[in-house]
Design a protein around this motif. Sequence first.
Motif, mmCIF file in Angstrom:
data_model
loop_
_atom_site.group_PDB
_atom_site.id
_atom_site.type_symbol
_atom_site.label_atom_id
_atom_site.label_comp_id
_atom_site.label_asym_id
_atom_site.label_seq_id
_atom_site.Cartn_x
_atom_site.Cartn_y
_atom_site.Cartn_z
ATOM 1 N N ASP A 1 -11.189 -8.587 0.548
ATOM 2 C CA ASP A 1 -11.250 -8.112 1.930
ATOM 3 C C ASP A 1 -12.665 -7.965 2.474
ATOM 4 O O ASP A 1 -12.892 -8.112 3.666
ATOM 5 C CB ASP A 1 -10.551 -6.749 2.044
ATOM 6 C CG ASP A 1 -9.039 -6.859 1.909
ATOM 7 O OD1 ASP A 1 -8.449 -7.712 2.593
ATOM 8 O OD2 ASP A 1 -8.464 -6.083 1.142
ATOM 9 N N SER B 1 0.817 -1.228 0.000
ATOM 10 C CA SER B 1 0.000 0.000 0.000
ATOM 11 C C SER B 1 0.843 1.268 0.000
ATOM 12 O O SER B 1 0.576 2.216 -0.740
ATOM 13 C CB SER B 1 -0.872 0.050 1.258
ATOM 14 O OG SER B 1 -1.703 -1.066 1.342
ATOM 15 N N ASN C 1 -6.007 -9.090 -5.481
ATOM 16 C CA ASN C 1 -5.979 -8.630 -4.090
ATOM 17 C C ASN C 1 -6.804 -9.616 -3.287
ATOM 18 O O ASN C 1 -7.530 -10.445 -3.847
ATOM 19 C CB ASN C 1 -6.556 -7.211 -3.975
ATOM 20 C CG ASN C 1 -6.171 -6.531 -2.653
ATOM 21 O OD1 ASN C 1 -5.521 -7.118 -1.766
ATOM 22 N ND2 ASN C 1 -6.587 -5.282 -2.500
ATOM 23 N N GLU C 2 -6.693 -9.515 -1.986
ATOM 24 C CA GLU C 2 -7.565 -10.323 -1.151
ATOM 25 C C GLU C 2 -8.976 -9.768 -1.247
ATOM 26 O O GLU C 2 -9.171 -8.556 -1.375
ATOM 27 C CB GLU C 2 -7.092 -10.281 0.316
ATOM 28 C CG GLU C 2 -7.951 -11.160 1.193
ATOM 29 C CD GLU C 2 -7.305 -11.521 2.534
ATOM 30 O OE1 GLU C 2 -6.302 -10.882 2.895
ATOM 31 O OE2 GLU C 2 -7.820 -12.421 3.199
ATOM 32 N N SER D 1 -1.812 -4.458 -2.921
ATOM 33 C CA SER D 1 -2.537 -3.929 -1.769
ATOM 34 C C SER D 1 -2.952 -2.507 -2.115
ATOM 35 O O SER D 1 -2.656 -2.010 -3.186
ATOM 36 C CB SER D 1 -1.623 -3.875 -0.548
ATOM 37 O OG SER D 1 -1.051 -5.115 -0.309
ATOM 38 N N GLY D 2 -3.599 -1.868 -1.184
ATOM 39 C CA GLY D 2 -3.922 -0.463 -1.368
ATOM 40 C C GLY D 2 -5.411 -0.169 -1.310
ATOM 41 O O GLY D 2 -5.807 0.995 -1.268
ATOM 42 N N ALA D 3 -6.247 -1.211 -1.293
ATOM 43 C CA ALA D 3 -7.687 -0.965 -1.310
ATOM 44 C C ALA D 3 -8.122 -0.226 -0.039
ATOM 45 O O ALA D 3 -8.867 0.761 -0.100
ATOM 46 C CB ALA D 3 -8.436 -2.279 -1.438
ATOM 47 N N ILE D 4 -7.635 -0.702 1.096
ATOM 48 C CA ILE D 4 -8.061 -0.093 2.360
ATOM 49 C C ILE D 4 -7.498 1.320 2.467
ATOM 50 O O ILE D 4 -8.216 2.270 2.784
ATOM 51 C CB ILE D 4 -7.632 -0.983 3.547
ATOM 52 C CG1 ILE D 4 -8.343 -2.341 3.449
ATOM 53 C CG2 ILE D 4 -7.938 -0.296 4.890
ATOM 54 C CD1 ILE D 4 -7.871 -3.401 4.437
ATOM 55 N N SER E 1 0.874 -4.012 6.412
ATOM 56 C CA SER E 1 0.542 -4.952 7.479
ATOM 57 C C SER E 1 1.621 -6.013 7.647
ATOM 58 O O SER E 1 1.595 -6.799 8.571
ATOM 59 C CB SER E 1 -0.801 -5.608 7.179
ATOM 60 O OG SER E 1 -0.783 -6.093 5.862
ATOM 61 N N GLY F 1 -4.941 -11.240 5.548
ATOM 62 C CA GLY F 1 -4.604 -10.029 6.284
ATOM 63 C C GLY F 1 -3.363 -9.348 5.736
ATOM 64 O O GLY F 1 -3.191 -8.162 5.865
ATOM 65 N N ASP F 2 -2.480 -10.101 5.125
ATOM 66 C CA ASP F 2 -1.304 -9.471 4.520
ATOM 67 C C ASP F 2 -1.114 -10.047 3.131
ATOM 68 O O ASP F 2 -1.368 -11.228 2.901
ATOM 69 C CB ASP F 2 -0.056 -9.699 5.371
ATOM 70 C CG ASP F 2 0.374 -11.151 5.359
ATOM 71 O OD1 ASP F 2 1.085 -11.533 4.413
ATOM 72 O OD2 ASP F 2 -0.016 -11.904 6.266
ATOM 73 N N ASN F 3 -0.684 -9.194 2.235
ATOM 74 C CA ASN F 3 -0.586 -9.623 0.848
ATOM 75 C C ASN F 3 0.737 -10.305 0.524
ATOM 76 O O ASN F 3 0.911 -10.789 -0.581
ATOM 77 C CB ASN F 3 -0.820 -8.429 -0.084
ATOM 78 C CG ASN F 3 -2.310 -8.190 -0.313
ATOM 79 O OD1 ASN F 3 -3.150 -8.851 0.302
ATOM 80 N ND2 ASN F 3 -2.635 -7.263 -1.188
#
Length: 370
Positions: free
Chosen positions: A141, A17, A138-139, A54-57, A215, A151-153
Amino acid sequence: MSVALSAVKRLVVKIGSFLLVEESGAVKRAWLEALAEDIARLRARGQEVIVVSSGAIAMGRRLIGLGPGPLRLEDSQAAAAAGQIRLAGAYQEVLGSHGLTAAQVLVTIADTEERRRHLNARSTMNRLLALGAVPVINENDTVATTEIRFGDNDRLAARVAQMVSADCLVLLSDIDGLYSADPRSDANARFIAEVPEITPAIEAMAGAPKPGYGSGGMVTKLAAAKIALRAGCHLAIADGKVTRPLQAIEDGARCTWFVASSTPLNARKQWIAGSVKPSGTLTVDAGAAAALKAGKSLLPAGVTAVAGTFERGDAVAVCDAAGHELARGLSAYSSDDARRIAGHKSGEIEAILGYRGRDEMIHRDDLVVA
Ligand code: GLU
C-alpha cells in the motif's frame, strides 16, 4: 458442499480488515489464533495455505495518530506502513505457535500483471511453499498510487491465486455468501449456493459497492470470482466472523461456491497457448524434443539456437531443427541470456551469466506442447 475443502491442494484464504481488527485498531487475537489453528490443521494434512490479509490500514491509523473517518491516499499509505509491521508480527506469532513460519510478501498490481515480475513472484511463492512457510500477502500500500492500486484485497487475492495456480480461494467475509439481493434490506433475498458461471444476472445481484470499513462489498468479490474461475480456481464466499471459519466450511456451514470448470494448470496452459504471441524461437535438438513430448521441462543444454528479441517471461516458440513448432512457453531467460547459456548444462548457468537463474529454460508448467 460443491467443493470439498479437505481435497484442495493449494488454498488461498483472504481475510478482511473487519474480521481481524477491532474499532480501536487492536488485533482480534482470539479470532486470529483460531484461524492459525485452522491453517495448522490444513498444513498437517499436507495442504498448502497462502494468506492474503488486509488490516494494515485499520491497524496503523491510530498508531500513527490519525482520527476516524475516510483517509486521504497519503494518510492510508502512512497508516499501512505503520500497521503492516504489526499485522505481520501478529501472523508470525500465531502461526509460530504451531511451528509454522509466516513469510511476508507485499505485492502491487504490476507484480501480478507484468509477466517478468509475475514469474519472479510466482517462483518465490512456490519456493516458500516448498520450504514449508505460510506466505502472508498484502498489497504494498505504501508505494502504490491510486491508478496502480488494487485498493481491495478481494481482487488481489484472486490474482495471487491465479499467479500461484491455487485450486481454491476462500474469501472470508461478513456475509455467508451471495444473495439475489442485499439480505440486510430485502427480506425476499434468496441465498445462492453455487455459481458455475458469472452471468449478467449474477452480476446484477451484487448491487452497488458498499461504503465503510472493508473496501470490497459484493462487487469486488464477483470481480475476484471472475479472475479465479478463468484461472481454473474454485472460489468460496464464506462467513468469516465465526471462530475457525475454515473448519466451519468443512463442517457444512453455508457458503457460496463458484465452481471452476477447468484446472489451474490447464487454464494456465490455455493462457500461454492462446493469448500470448511468441516473440522469439528456441530451436532444440532431438533429445530435448523427445523430453518435451514426455512432459519434461526444456533445459538450456537442449537448445541449439535462439532467434528474436525477448525478455524473461515472454512467450517463445520451441521448434525442431527442421523448423516445426513443437511447443510454446514462457522463457525463464531473456534472448541475450538464452543465447549465452544455450547448449550448456544448467550447472554452468551461474558461471556464464554471473547469477544463479532457473535450471530450466522453460519450466514444464509454462510450456504447452503442440
Ligand atoms: N490493503 C489494505 C490493508 O491492508 C486493505 C485493502 C482491503 O481492505 O481490501 O489495510
